[in-house]
Design a protein around this motif. Sequence first.
Motif, PDB file in Angstrom:
ATOM      1  N   ASN A 378      -6.535  -9.482  30.574  1.00  0.00           N
ATOM      2  CA  ASN A 378      -5.528  -7.984  30.405  1.00  0.00           C
ATOM      3  C   ASN A 378      -5.354  -7.474  31.492  1.00  0.00           C
ATOM      4  OD1 ASN A 378      -7.695  -6.253  30.212  1.00  0.00           O
ATOM      5  ND2 ASN A 378      -6.887  -5.347  28.645  1.00  0.00           N
ATOM      6  N   LEU A 380      -7.858  -6.102  33.734  1.00  0.00           N
ATOM      7  CA  LEU A 380      -8.819  -5.205  34.111  1.00  0.00           C
ATOM      8  C   LEU A 380      -9.460  -5.568  35.367  1.00  0.00           C
ATOM      9  CD1 LEU A 380     -10.843  -4.279  30.903  1.00  0.00           C
ATOM     10  CD2 LEU A 380      -9.648  -2.557  32.421  1.00  0.00           C
ATOM     11  N   ARG A 403      -0.573  -1.590  34.107  1.00  0.00           N
ATOM     12  CA  ARG A 403      -0.866  -0.601  32.818  1.00  0.00           C
ATOM     13  C   ARG A 403      -0.210  -1.070  31.649  1.00  0.00           C
ATOM     14  NH1 ARG A 403      -0.109   5.617  32.952  1.00  0.00           N
ATOM     15  NH2 ARG A 403      -1.434   5.564  30.860  1.00  0.00           N
ATOM     16  N   HIS A 406      -2.051  -3.687  30.117  1.00  0.00           N
ATOM     17  CA  HIS A 406      -3.370  -3.405  29.239  1.00  0.00           C
ATOM     18  C   HIS A 406      -2.397  -3.122  27.758  1.00  0.00           C
ATOM     19  CE1 HIS A 406      -5.581  -2.971  32.508  1.00  0.00           C
ATOM     20  NE2 HIS A 406      -5.341  -1.887  33.023  1.00  0.00           N
ATOM     21  N   PHE A 407      -1.363  -2.384  27.842  1.00  0.00           N
ATOM     22  CA  PHE A 407      -0.802  -2.190  26.466  1.00  0.00           C
ATOM     23  C   PHE A 407      -0.284  -3.675  25.646  1.00  0.00           C
ATOM     24  CE2 PHE A 407       0.281   1.741  28.603  1.00  0.00           C
ATOM     25  CZ  PHE A 407      -0.660   2.410  28.056  1.00  0.00           C
ATOM     26  N   PHE A 413     -13.589  -4.261  23.374  1.00  0.00           N
ATOM     27  CA  PHE A 413     -14.732  -4.713  23.815  1.00  0.00           C
ATOM     28  C   PHE A 413     -16.018  -4.949  22.889  1.00  0.00           C
ATOM     29  CE2 PHE A 413     -12.835  -3.456  27.816  1.00  0.00           C
ATOM     30  CZ  PHE A 413     -13.871  -3.996  28.657  1.00  0.00           C
ATOM     31  N   PHE A 421     -14.603   8.738  20.915  1.00  0.00           N
ATOM     32  CA  PHE A 421     -14.878  10.244  21.306  1.00  0.00           C
ATOM     33  C   PHE A 421     -14.100  11.192  20.811  1.00  0.00           C
ATOM     34  CE2 PHE A 421     -11.036  11.079  24.013  1.00  0.00           C
ATOM     35  CZ  PHE A 421     -10.486   9.911  23.965  1.00  0.00           C
ATOM     36  N   TYR A 431      -5.118   8.096  20.667  1.00  0.00           N
ATOM     37  CA  TYR A 431      -5.372   8.046  22.362  1.00  0.00           C
ATOM     38  C   TYR A 431      -4.613   6.841  23.046  1.00  0.00           C
ATOM     39  CZ  TYR A 431      -7.969   7.791  26.609  1.00  0.00           C
ATOM     40  OH  TYR A 431      -8.550   7.956  28.013  1.00  0.00           O
ATOM     41  N   ASN A 435      -1.328   7.658  25.451  1.00  0.00           N
ATOM     42  CA  ASN A 435      -1.541   7.243  26.870  1.00  0.00           C
ATOM     43  C   ASN A 435      -0.163   6.289  27.223  1.00  0.00           C
ATOM     44  OD1 ASN A 435      -3.752   8.067  27.883  1.00  0.00           O
ATOM     45  ND2 ASN A 435      -5.058   6.581  27.018  1.00  0.00           N
ATOM     46  N   MET A 484      -1.787   0.488  19.932  1.00  0.00           N
ATOM     47  CA  MET A 484      -1.099   0.338  21.219  1.00  0.00           C
ATOM     48  C   MET A 484       0.004  -0.685  21.147  1.00  0.00           C
ATOM     49  SD  MET A 484      -4.016   0.814  24.272  1.00  0.00           S
ATOM     50  CE  MET A 484      -4.348  -0.777  24.293  1.00  0.00           C
TER      51      MET A 484
ATOM     52  N   LYS B 176     -18.834  -0.278  31.722  1.00  0.00           N
ATOM     53  CA  LYS B 176     -17.954  -0.852  30.535  1.00  0.00           C
ATOM     54  C   LYS B 176     -16.929   0.069  29.704  1.00  0.00           C
ATOM     55  CE  LYS B 176     -19.044  -2.213  26.089  1.00  0.00           C
ATOM     56  NZ  LYS B 176     -19.929  -2.242  25.137  1.00  0.00           N
ATOM     57  N   ILE B 177     -17.663   1.602  29.626  1.00  0.00           N
ATOM     58  CA  ILE B 177     -16.751   2.603  28.883  1.00  0.00           C
ATOM     59  C   ILE B 177     -15.482   2.651  29.801  1.00  0.00           C
ATOM     60  CG2 ILE B 177     -16.578   4.848  28.202  1.00  0.00           C
ATOM     61  CD1 ILE B 177     -19.647   4.548  27.532  1.00  0.00           C
ATOM     62  N   LYS B 179     -13.836   0.598  31.751  1.00  0.00           N
ATOM     63  CA  LYS B 179     -13.127  -0.379  31.419  1.00  0.00           C
ATOM     64  C   LYS B 179     -12.656  -0.266  30.132  1.00  0.00           C
ATOM     65  CE  LYS B 179     -14.734  -3.963  34.443  1.00  0.00           C
ATOM     66  NZ  LYS B 179     -15.684  -5.128  34.441  1.00  0.00           N
ATOM     67  N   ALA B 180     -13.044   0.002  29.075  1.00  0.00           N
ATOM     68  CA  ALA B 180     -12.741  -0.070  27.709  1.00  0.00           C
ATOM     69  C   ALA B 180     -11.621   0.781  27.424  1.00  0.00           C
ATOM     70  CB  ALA B 180     -13.901   0.348  26.562  1.00  0.00           C
ATOM     71  N   GLN B 181     -11.969   2.131  28.115  1.00  0.00           N
ATOM     72  CA  GLN B 181     -10.585   3.300  28.042  1.00  0.00           C
ATOM     73  C   GLN B 181      -9.673   3.028  28.849  1.00  0.00           C
ATOM     74  OE1 GLN B 181     -11.530   4.578  25.554  1.00  0.00           O
ATOM     75  NE2 GLN B 181     -13.443   5.966  25.748  1.00  0.00           N
ATOM     76  N   THR B 182      -9.745   2.389  29.915  1.00  0.00           N
ATOM     77  CA  THR B 182      -8.579   1.668  30.628  1.00  0.00           C
ATOM     78  C   THR B 182      -7.918   0.809  29.890  1.00  0.00           C
ATOM     79  OG1 THR B 182      -9.954   1.873  32.706  1.00  0.00           O
ATOM     80  CG2 THR B 182      -7.823   0.781  33.010  1.00  0.00           C
ATOM     81  N   ALA B 183      -8.574   0.100  29.373  1.00  0.00           N
ATOM     82  CA  ALA B 183      -7.763  -1.192  28.512  1.00  0.00           C
ATOM     83  C   ALA B 183      -6.901  -0.368  27.360  1.00  0.00           C
ATOM     84  CB  ALA B 183      -9.016  -2.160  27.842  1.00  0.00           C
ATOM     85  N   ARG B 184      -7.493   0.852  27.085  1.00  0.00           N
ATOM     86  CA  ARG B 184      -6.741   1.665  26.038  1.00  0.00           C
ATOM     87  C   ARG B 184      -5.547   2.471  26.723  1.00  0.00           C
ATOM     88  NH1 ARG B 184     -10.572   4.782  22.159  1.00  0.00           N
ATOM     89  NH2 ARG B 184      -8.759   5.211  20.944  1.00  0.00           N
ATOM     90  N   GLY B 185      -5.496   2.400  27.833  1.00  0.00           N
ATOM     91  CA  GLY B 185      -4.391   2.825  28.804  1.00  0.00           C
ATOM     92  C   GLY B 185      -4.614   4.154  29.221  1.00  0.00           C
ATOM     93  N   ALA B 186      -6.052   4.417  29.590  1.00  0.00           N
ATOM     94  CA  ALA B 186      -6.425   5.739  30.166  1.00  0.00           C
ATOM     95  C   ALA B 186      -5.913   5.875  31.644  1.00  0.00           C
ATOM     96  CB  ALA B 186      -7.949   5.913  30.137  1.00  0.00           C
ATOM     97  N   PRO B 202     -13.011  11.108  27.616  1.00  0.00           N
ATOM     98  CA  PRO B 202     -13.348   9.826  27.074  1.00  0.00           C
ATOM     99  C   PRO B 202     -14.382   8.940  27.625  1.00  0.00           C
ATOM    100  CG  PRO B 202     -10.782  10.174  27.370  1.00  0.00           C
ATOM    101  CD  PRO B 202     -11.601  11.136  28.226  1.00  0.00           C
TER     102      PRO B 202
END
Lengths: 600, 267
Positions: A378, A380, A403, A406-407, A413, A421, A431, A435, A484, B176-177, B179-186, B202
């Motif tokens: 994906n 990263l 980006r 990612h979507f 994970f 959060f 969230y 984004n 997403m 890891k966090i 990366k995980a939030q980046t994966a959610r488009g952060a 986040p």
Amino acid sequence: MGIIKTKNLNYRVKIKNDNNEVTGYKTILDDININVKNGEFIAILGQNGSGKSTFAKHLNALLLPNEGSVFINGEDTSLVDELWKIRKQCGMVFQNPDNQIVGVTVEEDVGFGPENIGMPSKKIVKTVNHALEKVGMSAFKKKSPNHLSGGQKQRVAIASSLAMKPECIVLDEPTAMLDPKGRKDVLDLVKQLNKEEKMTIILITHHMEEAVSADKIFILNDGKPVICGTPRDVFLKIDEIRSLKLELPQIMELSYRLYQKGKISRYDMLDVDEFVAQYKEYVIKNNMGDIKKIRQSKNDNIKPEGLIEKTIQLQSEAERRVETDVLQLKNVSYSYDIGTSMENKAVIGADLSIKEKEFIGIIGHTGSGKSTLIQLMNGLIKPSEGEIYFRGKNIAEKDFNKRQLHFSVGLVFQYPESQLFEETVLSDVMYGPLNKGYEKEQAEEIAKKSLKSLGIDEEYFDKSPFDLSGGQKRRVAIAGVIAMEPDIIILDEPTAGLDPLTKDRLLESLKSLRQNKGKTIIIVSHSMEDVANYVERVIVINEGRIVFDDATKQVFKNIDELEKMGLAVPTVTYVMRKLKNEGYTEYGDVITIEEAVNVL
Amino acid sequence: MLRDITLGQYYQADSKIHKLDPRVKILSVFIYIVMLFVCDSFIAYAFSALALAMVICISKVPFKYIIRGLRAVFVLMMISALFNAFFTPGKIVFEFYFIKITQEGLIKTIQIGIRFVLIIISSSMLTLTTTPTNLTDGLEKSLGFLNCIKIPVHEIAMMMSIALRFIPILMEETNKIIKAQTARGADFETGGIIKKAKSMIPILIPLFISALKRANDLATAMDARCYCGGKGRTKMYPLKYKSRDYAAYLLLGLFIAVLIVEKIFVG
């Protein structure tokens, strides 16, 4: 009196409202009376939240009962003036290996307990060496625990309790976070300690397969012990087990189904050999001793129903897919710390193509490169070598929006609930869509849909995600990725640490996401049974290389190779292989109980 | 960048420096840093750098590993050096509108730069060659006299030791966090300062929650293993001075002597 005895053990916690006033009590443990003899091996089963861990903490005087009493070697834990005397007798091993290791080297950690009770220095060194030898970790004495695998860390944790010379060890889901090899190592060690050292063992677990080796099983439900007895007696209460939302060990399940079909006369078999012996008896009794005859008759029978259905299903799906590659990896490699002495190739020359609507499983032991591979997928991390194509476009090219990847390729994970959060469930799931650039109303709508698709009802939308149960949190976190609207959803061990019911529910939701919404699902899993039951294609990774990439059934044919890599095949496959080797069945490569029942 | 801090990360190797008593190393680093401030001539720095280079050679810690720790504080170092370059009065060597760089300023900048590098490398050497437990053992023993004025030295040492052990774990977790939030488009890159600060939420909330959970788990695990403070505790390897430690003290004395002689006669 045995080593552990509880008498009307009750434990409650206060329920507080927002103003910190006590509004009531919640009973966690409800009138527990048990008696454990020296040297017994006890397994405790129960759903998440049934009070297992709370009970374990009472045995070590980490918690004291509100009512009733706990006796360790005849001493009442709430009356002892020095708690360490109790704690010394009853060692504890917890679920998360990282959070229980205090020492910076293996040796220091094992020495921590003896230091606390004021053992003379020379004796500590001796005790530590002895304990490490028993768990087979002497070679790692000076190593940092951060460099060990999960299974090794748990063995260190066991050594740390052994160093206190306890009479009993309580293990609270010690294998929940481990891969098959680590799980087997830890379980073998526990069995060995019980047999050779006569150590009393209390093992809390979600794996029925592990509970089978115990002398006795206690099943807790809502803080009450509902079933107690030997594994055979306990698992024979099939209806009760099912109503408690637990599952049967695979062999039991298989024999029970065959029993129902009138194929065999008993269903109390717990291990492979017992089952095979019982099945032989059936074949001989029915005068089917002539194996050739069976073979012929099986061939005449064309193919059993289940099998035909499955093949037809596979074919039609293959047609529907029309070979559209969504994601393609061409000779992709990835190394950590390039150019340093610690350069480490995590993925080497991976060639993969992921098609529309596939359900794929990735297996491999811890550290084999699975996590790196899915992060490459994906976007990263960028490959050190090779190319990745998303719908035919090279993602390394400048005009490709990373980006967007990612979507389109959602990545969940491991333990995704640890990334929650927001204040409410709904806003947390929103969230991702926000984004992505959706307006608030739209995002809300999508979030609601994805929450519902994972079985989270509207009543939870405004709750804080931190007030939910473990399984619910997990589903909310996964919904956050689904919102997403990705074409591919990759999940890293989505079922780790969940009880059987929650696990099945989650996997079913994933399955329906694929069927109803046409998503490609990729799961990384340590549970070969889950892989066999849900997945059509399996990718096996070992030492960074893709070793197998084929239909699930084909992959699980390579039992010996998989075992060498620290993996395994479903228990039912072991049974079928044994039957085939002895000439009782044609189908040695069956991977699910369903199929096995059909062919036997 | 978070990953690059080597402070507090032990590098395993079999060397004479690793085997030294932590008290020797702590005292040496302390004196070394004091001496860098006392003797600030270039000759003294050259000599100090040489001494440090020798220690690094003996320690067998790869040089790349050591300078990685420098990268993280590089910005801080640059800022303080630049301040000195611009604001020290003296003979002007370069002028551009209001920017005036003086000779004294330049010299001071170089001095501060060297001092910074030496301080960081020497203290990283301490943490790279000493396990956190040894380090805290050393501190506990060296500072034991503070117990008399009711400072809980053992508890502080224990807290430090645990903090040091969990630094790598929490760093991994942070990674890891992220990366995980980046994966959610952060998106952590674009936007102004307020948007950037907001985008950290986040990451920070899950990180705090996880740290608290870990702390709770660890406390339970320590309780289960009979931990109840420093009283009545023994040590598996109690600290004892050996001949090599006395030799190290001797070398340290020599180092001080040379620098003082230099200060008196040259500087």
